[in-house]
Design a protein around this motif. Sequence first.
Motif, PDB file in Angstrom:
ATOM      1  N   ASP A  34       0.846  -1.185   0.000  1.00 17.30           N
ATOM      2  CA  ASP A  34       0.000   0.000   0.000  1.00 17.30           C
ATOM      3  C   ASP A  34       0.886   1.240   0.000  1.00 17.30           C
ATOM      4  OD1 ASP A  34      -2.518   1.495   0.491  1.00 17.30           O
ATOM      5  OD2 ASP A  34      -1.547   1.905   2.415  1.00 17.30           O
ATOM      6  N   PRO A  35       0.672   2.158  -0.942  1.00 14.97           N
ATOM      7  CA  PRO A  35       1.523   3.356  -1.011  1.00 14.97           C
ATOM      8  C   PRO A  35       1.537   4.160   0.287  1.00 14.97           C
ATOM      9  CG  PRO A  35       0.185   3.182  -2.982  1.00 14.97           C
ATOM     10  CD  PRO A  35      -0.296   2.125  -2.036  1.00 14.97           C
ATOM     11  N   GLN A  36       0.379   4.293   0.906  1.00 10.86           N
ATOM     12  CA  GLN A  36       0.315   5.066   2.140  1.00 10.86           C
ATOM     13  C   GLN A  36       1.104   4.366   3.249  1.00 10.86           C
ATOM     14  OE1 GLN A  36      -3.631   6.045   3.446  1.00 10.86           O
ATOM     15  NE2 GLN A  36      -2.892   7.507   4.944  1.00 10.86           N
ATOM     16  N   ALA A  37       0.986   3.055   3.335  1.00  9.53           N
ATOM     17  CA  ALA A  37       1.726   2.313   4.359  1.00  9.53           C
ATOM     18  C   ALA A  37       3.230   2.423   4.126  1.00  9.53           C
ATOM     19  CB  ALA A  37       1.286   0.857   4.374  1.00  9.53           C
ATOM     20  N   LEU A  38       3.657   2.341   2.864  1.00 13.80           N
ATOM     21  CA  LEU A  38       5.082   2.498   2.568  1.00 13.80           C
ATOM     22  C   LEU A  38       5.577   3.882   2.958  1.00 13.80           C
ATOM     23  CD1 LEU A  38       5.562   0.712  -0.866  1.00 13.80           C
ATOM     24  CD2 LEU A  38       6.529   0.061   1.337  1.00 13.80           C
ATOM     25  N   ALA A  39       4.796   4.901   2.627  1.00 14.98           N
ATOM     26  CA  ALA A  39       5.194   6.272   2.955  1.00 14.98           C
ATOM     27  C   ALA A  39       5.254   6.480   4.465  1.00 14.98           C
ATOM     28  CB  ALA A  39       4.243   7.270   2.312  1.00 14.98           C
ATOM     29  N   LEU A  40       4.299   5.924   5.189  1.00 10.89           N
ATOM     30  CA  LEU A  40       4.327   6.046   6.648  1.00 10.89           C
ATOM     31  C   LEU A  40       5.534   5.317   7.231  1.00 10.89           C
ATOM     32  CD1 LEU A  40       0.545   5.648   7.462  1.00 10.89           C
ATOM     33  CD2 LEU A  40       1.931   7.711   7.801  1.00 10.89           C
ATOM     34  N   GLY A  41       5.841   4.155   6.683  1.00 13.63           N
ATOM     35  CA  GLY A  41       7.032   3.430   7.126  1.00 13.63           C
ATOM     36  C   GLY A  41       8.298   4.218   6.844  1.00 13.63           C
ATOM     37  N   ALA A  42       8.346   4.833   5.666  1.00  9.31           N
ATOM     38  CA  ALA A  42       9.506   5.651   5.306  1.00  9.31           C
ATOM     39  C   ALA A  42       9.620   6.859   6.231  1.00  9.31           C
ATOM     40  CB  ALA A  42       9.396   6.104   3.850  1.00  9.31           C
ATOM     41  N   LEU A  43       8.490   7.471   6.538  1.00 11.56           N
ATOM     42  CA  LEU A  43       8.504   8.617   7.455  1.00 11.56           C
ATOM     43  C   LEU A  43       9.031   8.186   8.824  1.00 11.56           C
ATOM     44  CD1 LEU A  43       7.874  11.535   8.237  1.00 11.56           C
ATOM     45  CD2 LEU A  43       5.503  10.801   8.679  1.00 11.56           C
ATOM     46  N   GLY A  48      -2.400  11.329   7.121  1.00  9.23           N
ATOM     47  CA  GLY A  48      -3.330  10.728   6.174  1.00  9.23           C
ATOM     48  C   GLY A  48      -3.411  11.477   4.863  1.00  9.23           C
ATOM     49  N   ASP A  49      -2.591  12.505   4.689  1.00 10.13           N
ATOM     50  CA  ASP A  49      -2.628  13.348   3.499  1.00 10.13           C
ATOM     51  C   ASP A  49      -1.668  12.814   2.438  1.00 10.13           C
ATOM     52  OD1 ASP A  49      -2.662  15.356   1.605  1.00 10.13           O
ATOM     53  OD2 ASP A  49      -1.765  16.880   2.907  1.00 10.13           O
ATOM     54  N   PRO A  50      -2.192  12.370   1.293  1.00  8.74           N
ATOM     55  CA  PRO A  50      -1.318  11.840   0.245  1.00  8.74           C
ATOM     56  C   PRO A  50      -0.239  12.827  -0.203  1.00  8.74           C
ATOM     57  CG  PRO A  50      -3.599  11.325  -0.239  1.00  8.74           C
ATOM     58  CD  PRO A  50      -3.606  12.261   0.936  1.00  8.74           C
ATOM     59  N   ALA A  51      -0.544  14.110  -0.237  1.00 10.86           N
ATOM     60  CA  ALA A  51       0.454  15.096  -0.668  1.00 10.86           C
ATOM     61  C   ALA A  51       1.626  15.156   0.309  1.00 10.86           C
ATOM     62  CB  ALA A  51      -0.183  16.472  -0.823  1.00 10.86           C
ATOM     63  N   MET A  52       1.336  15.132   1.587  1.00 12.68           N
ATOM     64  CA  MET A  52       2.405  15.185   2.586  1.00 12.68           C
ATOM     65  C   MET A  52       3.219  13.894   2.547  1.00 12.68           C
ATOM     66  SD  MET A  52       3.923  14.494   5.718  1.00 12.68           S
ATOM     67  CE  MET A  52       2.743  13.492   6.577  1.00 12.68           C
ATOM     68  N   LEU A  53       2.541  12.763   2.417  1.00 12.16           N
ATOM     69  CA  LEU A  53       3.260  11.493   2.352  1.00 12.16           C
ATOM     70  C   LEU A  53       4.097  11.407   1.076  1.00 12.16           C
ATOM     71  CD1 LEU A  53       0.468   9.136   3.714  1.00 12.16           C
ATOM     72  CD2 LEU A  53       2.510   9.953   4.919  1.00 12.16           C
ATOM     73  N   GLY A  54       3.583  11.951  -0.006  1.00 12.53           N
ATOM     74  CA  GLY A  54       4.356  12.011  -1.239  1.00 12.53           C
ATOM     75  C   GLY A  54       5.594  12.871  -1.080  1.00 12.53           C
ATOM     76  N   ALA A  55       5.478  13.934  -0.301  1.00 10.90           N
ATOM     77  CA  ALA A  55       6.628  14.811  -0.050  1.00 10.90           C
ATOM     78  C   ALA A  55       7.722  14.063   0.705  1.00 10.90           C
ATOM     79  CB  ALA A  55       6.192  16.053   0.724  1.00 10.90           C
ATOM     80  N   VAL A  56       7.329  13.176   1.592  1.00  7.76           N
ATOM     81  CA  VAL A  56       8.318  12.365   2.318  1.00  7.76           C
ATOM     82  C   VAL A  56       9.073  11.470   1.341  1.00  7.76           C
ATOM     83  CG1 VAL A  56       8.607  10.510   4.014  1.00  7.76           C
ATOM     84  CG2 VAL A  56       7.062  12.422   4.502  1.00  7.76           C
ATOM     85  N   LEU A  57       8.343  10.842   0.428  1.00  6.87           N
ATOM     86  CA  LEU A  57       8.993   9.973  -0.554  1.00  6.87           C
ATOM     87  C   LEU A  57       9.824  10.775  -1.549  1.00  6.87           C
ATOM     88  CD1 LEU A  57       6.165   7.355  -1.106  1.00  6.87           C
ATOM     89  CD2 LEU A  57       8.211   7.159   0.321  1.00  6.87           C
TER      90      LEU A  57
END
Length: 89
Positions: free
Chosen positions: A11-20, A49-58
């Motif tokens: 899941d993209p969101q789960a990956l981004a949260l893990g990366a964060l 929960g914001d895709p834009a913020m999580l995308g910024a982390v990636l």
Amino acid sequence: MLREPKSPVHDPQALALGALGWVLGYEDRAGRLLALTGLDADALRKGLGDPAMLGAVLEFLASHEPDLLAAAAHLGVEPAELMAAKEKL
């Protein structure tokens, strides 16, 4: 006959949260994330929960290959999976 995929779909969101979580586990990287993205701790909390913020982390990881490789290894995924998650977010 159905076959198992070669690698699990993450899941993209789960990956981004893990990366964060990985980034925030290192004070120097966390400081660099905040400085380069313009985010602060409050914005990070509110944006979980914001895709834009999580995308910024990636995107932050994409801008520094050693961090991208280390985060991917920590999460047990290929770096390309993190970049695909960024595109999906």
